[in-house]
Design a protein around this motif. Sequence first.
Motif, PDB file in Angstrom:
ATOM      1  N   LEU A  38      -0.209 -30.544   8.793  1.00 28.41           N
ATOM      2  CA  LEU A  38       0.768 -29.558   8.304  1.00 28.41           C
ATOM      3  C   LEU A  38       0.638 -29.380   6.790  1.00 28.41           C
ATOM      4  O   LEU A  38       0.831 -28.291   6.260  1.00 28.41           O
ATOM      5  CB  LEU A  38       2.185 -29.986   8.673  1.00 28.41           C
ATOM      6  CG  LEU A  38       2.504 -29.879  10.159  1.00 28.41           C
ATOM      7  CD1 LEU A  38       3.886 -30.419  10.463  1.00 28.41           C
ATOM      8  CD2 LEU A  38       2.420 -28.423  10.625  1.00 28.41           C
ATOM      9  N   LYS A  39       0.274 -30.474   6.113  1.00 29.94           N
ATOM     10  CA  LYS A  39       0.041 -30.364   4.677  1.00 29.94           C
ATOM     11  C   LYS A  39      -1.135 -29.427   4.419  1.00 29.94           C
ATOM     12  O   LYS A  39      -1.091 -28.561   3.530  1.00 29.94           O
ATOM     13  CB  LYS A  39      -0.257 -31.744   4.085  1.00 29.94           C
ATOM     14  CG  LYS A  39      -0.424 -31.727   2.590  1.00 29.94           C
ATOM     15  CD  LYS A  39      -0.865 -33.064   2.044  1.00 29.94           C
ATOM     16  CE  LYS A  39      -2.365 -33.202   2.150  1.00 29.94           C
ATOM     17  NZ  LYS A  39      -2.860 -34.480   1.624  1.00 29.94           N
ATOM     18  N   GLU A  40      -2.201 -29.584   5.225  1.00 31.14           N
ATOM     19  CA  GLU A  40      -3.356 -28.710   5.051  1.00 31.14           C
ATOM     20  C   GLU A  40      -3.021 -27.265   5.400  1.00 31.14           C
ATOM     21  O   GLU A  40      -3.509 -26.336   4.767  1.00 31.14           O
ATOM     22  CB  GLU A  40      -4.532 -29.219   5.882  1.00 31.14           C
ATOM     23  CG  GLU A  40      -5.289 -30.291   5.146  1.00 31.14           C
ATOM     24  CD  GLU A  40      -6.062 -31.224   6.062  1.00 31.14           C
ATOM     25  OE1 GLU A  40      -6.368 -30.819   7.197  1.00 31.14           O
ATOM     26  OE2 GLU A  40      -6.336 -32.355   5.629  1.00 31.14           O
ATOM     27  N   LEU A  41      -2.191 -27.116   6.431  1.00 28.39           N
ATOM     28  CA  LEU A  41      -1.760 -25.761   6.787  1.00 28.39           C
ATOM     29  C   LEU A  41      -1.029 -25.122   5.614  1.00 28.39           C
ATOM     30  O   LEU A  41      -1.300 -23.975   5.231  1.00 28.39           O
ATOM     31  CB  LEU A  41      -0.843 -25.811   8.012  1.00 28.39           C
ATOM     32  CG  LEU A  41      -0.228 -24.476   8.427  1.00 28.39           C
ATOM     33  CD1 LEU A  41      -1.290 -23.557   8.998  1.00 28.39           C
ATOM     34  CD2 LEU A  41       0.890 -24.660   9.442  1.00 28.39           C
ATOM     35  N   LEU A  42      -0.115 -25.875   5.023  1.00 28.10           N
ATOM     36  CA  LEU A  42       0.625 -25.353   3.879  1.00 28.10           C
ATOM     37  C   LEU A  42      -0.339 -24.973   2.766  1.00 28.10           C
ATOM     38  O   LEU A  42      -0.240 -23.879   2.184  1.00 28.10           O
ATOM     39  CB  LEU A  42       1.618 -26.414   3.378  1.00 28.10           C
ATOM     40  CG  LEU A  42       2.390 -26.032   2.122  1.00 28.10           C
ATOM     41  CD1 LEU A  42       3.400 -24.949   2.424  1.00 28.10           C
ATOM     42  CD2 LEU A  42       3.094 -27.235   1.506  1.00 28.10           C
ATOM     43  N   TRP A  98      -4.084 -18.623   0.487  1.00 24.26           N
ATOM     44  CA  TRP A  98      -4.189 -17.264   1.001  1.00 24.26           C
ATOM     45  C   TRP A  98      -3.220 -16.355   0.262  1.00 24.26           C
ATOM     46  O   TRP A  98      -3.595 -15.277  -0.198  1.00 24.26           O
ATOM     47  CB  TRP A  98      -3.869 -17.291   2.502  1.00 24.26           C
ATOM     48  CG  TRP A  98      -4.357 -16.088   3.218  1.00 24.26           C
ATOM     49  CD1 TRP A  98      -5.574 -15.938   3.801  1.00 24.26           C
ATOM     50  CD2 TRP A  98      -3.646 -14.876   3.412  1.00 24.26           C
ATOM     51  NE1 TRP A  98      -5.668 -14.706   4.349  1.00 24.26           N
ATOM     52  CE2 TRP A  98      -4.504 -14.025   4.133  1.00 24.26           C
ATOM     53  CE3 TRP A  98      -2.380 -14.414   3.061  1.00 24.26           C
ATOM     54  CZ2 TRP A  98      -4.135 -12.740   4.509  1.00 24.26           C
ATOM     55  CZ3 TRP A  98      -2.023 -13.124   3.443  1.00 24.26           C
ATOM     56  CH2 TRP A  98      -2.887 -12.308   4.157  1.00 24.26           C
ATOM     57  N   LEU A  99      -1.986 -16.835   0.120  1.00 23.98           N
ATOM     58  CA  LEU A  99      -0.964 -16.002  -0.513  1.00 23.98           C
ATOM     59  C   LEU A  99      -1.226 -15.844  -2.004  1.00 23.98           C
ATOM     60  O   LEU A  99      -1.020 -14.776  -2.568  1.00 23.98           O
ATOM     61  CB  LEU A  99       0.415 -16.626  -0.297  1.00 23.98           C
ATOM     62  CG  LEU A  99       0.962 -16.475   1.106  1.00 23.98           C
ATOM     63  CD1 LEU A  99       2.187 -17.333   1.293  1.00 23.98           C
ATOM     64  CD2 LEU A  99       1.292 -15.015   1.387  1.00 23.98           C
ATOM     65  N   ASN A 146       9.506 -16.521   2.239  1.00 24.14           N
ATOM     66  CA  ASN A 146      10.492 -16.961   3.219  1.00 24.14           C
ATOM     67  C   ASN A 146       9.816 -17.759   4.331  1.00 24.14           C
ATOM     68  O   ASN A 146      10.303 -18.808   4.757  1.00 24.14           O
ATOM     69  CB  ASN A 146      11.189 -15.730   3.798  1.00 24.14           C
ATOM     70  CG  ASN A 146      12.453 -16.107   4.514  1.00 24.14           C
ATOM     71  OD1 ASN A 146      12.973 -17.197   4.297  1.00 24.14           O
ATOM     72  ND2 ASN A 146      12.937 -15.223   5.362  1.00 24.14           N
ATOM     73  N   SER A 147       8.670 -17.248   4.767  1.00 24.99           N
ATOM     74  CA  SER A 147       7.943 -17.906   5.836  1.00 24.99           C
ATOM     75  C   SER A 147       7.462 -19.296   5.394  1.00 24.99           C
ATOM     76  O   SER A 147       7.593 -20.272   6.129  1.00 24.99           O
ATOM     77  CB  SER A 147       6.754 -17.027   6.228  1.00 24.99           C
ATOM     78  OG  SER A 147       6.155 -17.506   7.376  1.00 24.99           O
ATOM     79  N   VAL A 148       6.920 -19.350   4.160  1.00 24.32           N
ATOM     80  CA  VAL A 148       6.447 -20.645   3.651  1.00 24.32           C
ATOM     81  C   VAL A 148       7.611 -21.617   3.515  1.00 24.32           C
ATOM     82  O   VAL A 148       7.517 -22.791   3.907  1.00 24.32           O
ATOM     83  CB  VAL A 148       5.748 -20.471   2.278  1.00 24.32           C
ATOM     84  CG1 VAL A 148       5.371 -21.829   1.706  1.00 24.32           C
ATOM     85  CG2 VAL A 148       4.514 -19.611   2.417  1.00 24.32           C
ATOM     86  N   SER A 149       8.726 -21.109   3.004  1.00 23.49           N
ATOM     87  CA  SER A 149       9.854 -22.003   2.795  1.00 23.49           C
ATOM     88  C   SER A 149      10.392 -22.517   4.127  1.00 23.49           C
ATOM     89  O   SER A 149      10.804 -23.674   4.246  1.00 23.49           O
ATOM     90  CB  SER A 149      10.921 -21.301   1.956  1.00 23.49           C
ATOM     91  OG  SER A 149      12.104 -21.142   2.663  1.00 23.49           O
TER      92      SER A 149
END
Lengths: 742, 322
Positions: A497-501, A507-508, A531-534
Motif C-alpha cells: 500500500l505504501k508503494e501504491l501511494l 502520477w499525480l 480527495n482520493s489520495v487522502s
Amino acid sequence: MSPQKRVKNVQAQNRTSQGSSSFQTTLSAWKVKQDPSNSKNISKHGQNNPVGDYEHADDQAEEDALQMAVGYFEKGPIKASQNKDKTLEKHLKTVENVAWKNGLASEEIDILLNIALSGKFGNAVNTRILKCMIPATVISEDSVVKAVSWLCVGKCSGSTKVLFYRWLVAMFDFIDRKEQINLLYGFFFASLQDDALCPYVCHLLYLLTKKENVKPFRVRKLLDLQAKMGMQPHLQALLSLYKFFAPALISVSLPVRKKIYFKNSENLWKTALLAVKQRNRGPSPEPLKLMLGPANVRPLKRKWNSLSVIPVLNSSSYTKECGKKEMSLSDCLNRSGSFPLEQLQSFPQLLQNIHCLELPSQMGSVLNNSLLLHYINCVRDEPVLLRFYYWLSQTLQEECIWYKVNNYEHGKEFTNFLDTIIRAECFLQEGFYSCEAFLYKSLPLWDGLCCRSQFLQLVSWIPFSSFSEVKPLLFDHLAQLFFTSTIYFKCSVLQSLKELLQNWLLWLSMDIHMKPVTNSPLETTLGGSMNSVSKLIHYVGWLSTTAMRLESNNTFLLHFILDFYEKVCDIYINYNLPLVVLFPPGIFYSALLSLDTSILNQLCFIMHRYRKNLTAAKKNELVQKTKSEFNFSSKTYQEFNHYLTSMVGCLWTSKPFGKGIYIDPEILEKTGVAEYKNSLNVVHHPSFLSYAVSFLLQGKKWSWYLDYLFSQGLQGLKLFIRSSVHHSSIPRAEGINCNNQY
Amino acid sequence: MDSYSAPESTPSASSRPEDYFIGATPLQKRLESVRKQSSFILTPPRRKIPQCSQLQEDVDPQKVAFLLHKQWTLYSLTPLYKFSYSNLKEYSRLLNAFIVAEKQKGLAVEVGEDFNIKIVSKSQLPSENREGKVLWTGWFCCVFGDSLLETVSEDFTCLPLFLANGAESNTAIIGTWFQKTFDCYFSPLAINAFNLSWMAAMWTACKMDHYVATTEFLWSVPCSPQSLDISFAIHPEDAKALWDSVHKTPGEVTQEEVDLFMDCLYSHFHRHFKIHLSATRLVRVSTSVASAHTDGKIKILCHKYLIGVLAYLTELAIFQIE
C-alpha cells in the motif's frame, strides 16, 4: 495505459529513480542485447552478456582453457603421461564450470558427446561429461544422431545409456530440428526391450511421436510389454498418446486422467535448463523460440494456445503470407516502406522508424520486448492498447491457478508470468488496466498465500483512480485477508500500500505540471484527486490502528506502519501536492510509548517532516494571499500541535499527562508510581533508559547527554529536538501558529 | 472490528466520484464495465424467457439444421482484430495452407458464407461418396451481444462465442491460426452450476408443442475414491407444471424463481431419498430445448428456441471476456 502518461515516460524514469523498485531499468536497457542475425554463432559463451573489459579478459581466458580441454578430450587419454589424472581432472573441471555458467556451444557439445559415448574414457568420466552437456542456446540435431549411432556400437555401459536418454529428454526442447531424430523412431522403439532404459525411452518416444509413427505392430508390442511388466505409468502414457492419434487401434481402456506419467528426468539439469531458457528468451526473435512457437502444437498439451504463455514476436502474419503468395507491385512497394520487427534492435532505430513499424501479429508478445513496450507506451492508437488489454486479461484469467481446482502444478509458470508483467509495469512505471480488472475478479477468491508477493505487487501498480470506487472491489476484500492473516502478511500488505501511494503520488505530481493535456483519461479536478489520495491514507490509517490492536502493539508491525507515514508526511514537499494527512492517535501514541528506540526515533523524524511540510504550506498561503481551495484547515494544524505538545511534554518538559495525553490525576495517583512526571522524558523513557545507563557509566556530564544520544545515530530525535524544542530557560513546544487567517 | 469511516478530508475537495470518468477512452470504458460487473456478483437477476422471435422465423431451418443434435464444445473469444467478412475466401485459403503446414494431410477447409468452418476429409477411395466426410465443424456466433459491442471500436469484430464439433486437435490448429491472424484469444467456456440452474429454469419455461426428451439433472458428489453421480429425471410436463407454479412475472425469469424452482426439486428429492442435493454440484442439465454440461459442452435440440439458447451462451461468453 493512459495516453496522458505516455508522453512523460522519460521524466517518469528520472523522477522515480529514488523509488524502491528493484526492476528499475536504466536507459541502457534500450539497447537490445542480442543480434538475431548472428544468433546462430552466439552460442559462444558469455557473448550475450554486456560485461566490462575486466570480465571480458576473464572470459577470454576461460574460453582458451575450454578450447584446450576440448582438444584434450578429443585426443583421448594419453597412456604414458604421469599426471594423467591431474590433467584430466583439471580439464573436466574447466568444462563443467563453463557449462554450468554459460552453457556450451553446439560444436563443443558435438565433440564432447561423441567422446562420452565412444567409451574412450572410463565410466565416471563419461558420466561427468554427459552431466554437463548444457547448451548455451541450442543443440544441433546432427550431434544427437551421431550420439545415437554410438549406442549401437555397444561401447558404453548401461548406466551411460540411461543417463544419455535422460539427458535427451531433458534437452529435447533445445534440439534445433527433429526430423532426423524422428527417422530413428524405430531404433528408439526397439530399445524399449531394455528394462532399465524402458521408462526413459518411453518418455523420449512420448515427445517424439507423430501420428504417422503409430503403427499396429507398435501398438501390439506396447500391449505385450504392458502385459509383461504390468501397468507402468510410462507405458500408459505412450499408449494413451497412441490412442489419441489412432483411437481405432487401441481398444483397451486406459485410466482417464493421470497427472504424472514420468519421473522427472530433467531434475539433474533443472537449474541449467532454467538458465538456458533465460538465455534463449532474449528480447528479439531467435531461432529457438520460433521453433518452439505455436506452430508445432503438441497433443495432450494443457493449453493448445502455445507452449509459452506469452506469444512469440512475429510481424503481422497475415500480411506476410499474402506478400509471399501473390505479391503485386504495389504490395511490394508498401511493404518496403514498413520496418519489420525482426530488425528492430535499438532505441534510436525505434525512434527513426516509429511511423512505419510493423506491429506484431499478437500484441501480447510485446511483454517480452522492452523496445516495443516503449512503443505501445507512447502510441495513441487505441486498437493497439485494446488488443493488449484483451490478450492480457484473458491470459491472466486462463492462467490464474486458483480459478481452477487441481491446477496447482502450473503454479511456477503462473508466478513467472506475473513476474514478467510486474517487470513490464516497473519498466513503464505504470500499471496495466488488465491487471486491475484481473484483481477485481480474482482477489475475492485469493487465499492470501498463492503468489503472494506477485499479487501484492500488482496491487501496488493499480492505476490511479477514485478510491471510493475501487474500495468495495479491492480493498474490502484485501482487508478481510489482512485482519485474518499473520503479522507478516499484514506487513507485506502495508508495504504494497505504501508503494501504491507512492505510485499514485508520482502520477499525480506529473499530472499537475503537465496540466494542459487534452484527452486526459481522468477528467478530474486536483481536489478530486487529492480527495482520493487522502481517502487511501485514512483507509491505511484505519487498517493500521486495528492491526496494532490485533497484534498487541507489535514493534515489527509498527515499523511498517511508520514507513507508510514517512511517505505520507512528505507529500507536500516531495511531490508538490497540496495534502497533509496526520496519523491516527492509535498509531501516534503507540509509537510514542513504544519500548523500542528506533520506533521513537522514526516517530521524531516523521514529526519533524510534518512540521517542515506544514510550515512550507503555511508560508505559501501567506505569499499567495488569496483563498485557495487547497489551504489546509486549521484542524490539521491543531491536530499537529496537539501531537507536538504531547511529545514535548513527555520527552522534554516532563509534563506528560497535562495537555497532550490527558489522564485524570486521581487515576495517576492510584497507579502508585511516585515519579510519573519524569518517567517519560528523554532520560527515563523506557526506550532511552539503556542509553541513559550507559551514558552514566561513562561518567559524563548531563549537559552532554543529548549529544551522546545524537552520536548514537538517533538522527530523527536530533532533527526533532533541533526544530521543535525552543531552547530557553523555560522549554516549551514550538508549535505552528494555527490561527488561520482566512 | 469497528467500521471504517474516513474523517472529513483535509483539503476541502469539490469533486464527486462521478467526475472521474467523463470523456473516457475505450479502455476506460472497459474497466468501468468490469467494475460494474464485479460489484454485482450475480449476473442480472432477471431474463426473458426465450420466445420464438421474429428473428428466429427469418432463419432458414435448413441452414441451421447442422447446428442441432450435435455436441458442441464452447469457447469464448475476444474481439477479432482487422477481420473482414469480405475476405472469407482468402482466409479459407490461408487456413488451408496453415493446416497443411501442420501436416494434417488429406484435409480440406471450407469457410462457409455464414462464417462457419468445416474440415472435410478428402477421401482417396473412389468408392466413397464424393462429398467427403465432415471431420470437424466450428462456428462463430454473437446473438444480442450489445453490451460488448458498445465498447468495441471499428477495427474489431465481436464474435464472442465459438462452438466446435470434432477432434480437439483440429480445434487447436484452427484456434491457433485465428489467434495468430486476428490477435484474439480462445478460452474454454465452462458453465458453472449457477448458470446451469438458470438454463434449467429458462428451458423448462419454454412452450413446447411436443417434448422430445425427459428433463434430466445430473449432480456430482465429490467423494473418494470415485465420485458419485446422482441423476434425476422428471417428466417434462411435470417439470413445466412445477415451473408454472413458481413462475410469477409473465415473460420473464427472475433469480428468485430460479432459486425456488431448484429448491422445490431439492426438497422433493430429499423427501424421497434423504439426500440434500443442494450440498452437491449440478453438472448437467438436459431438457427438450437443449442440454448443457458444466465442462462447456452443449447440444441444442429444438430449432424454435435456437436464438434464445445462443443469446444466453453469448451472454456467458461476454461475461468471461469482460
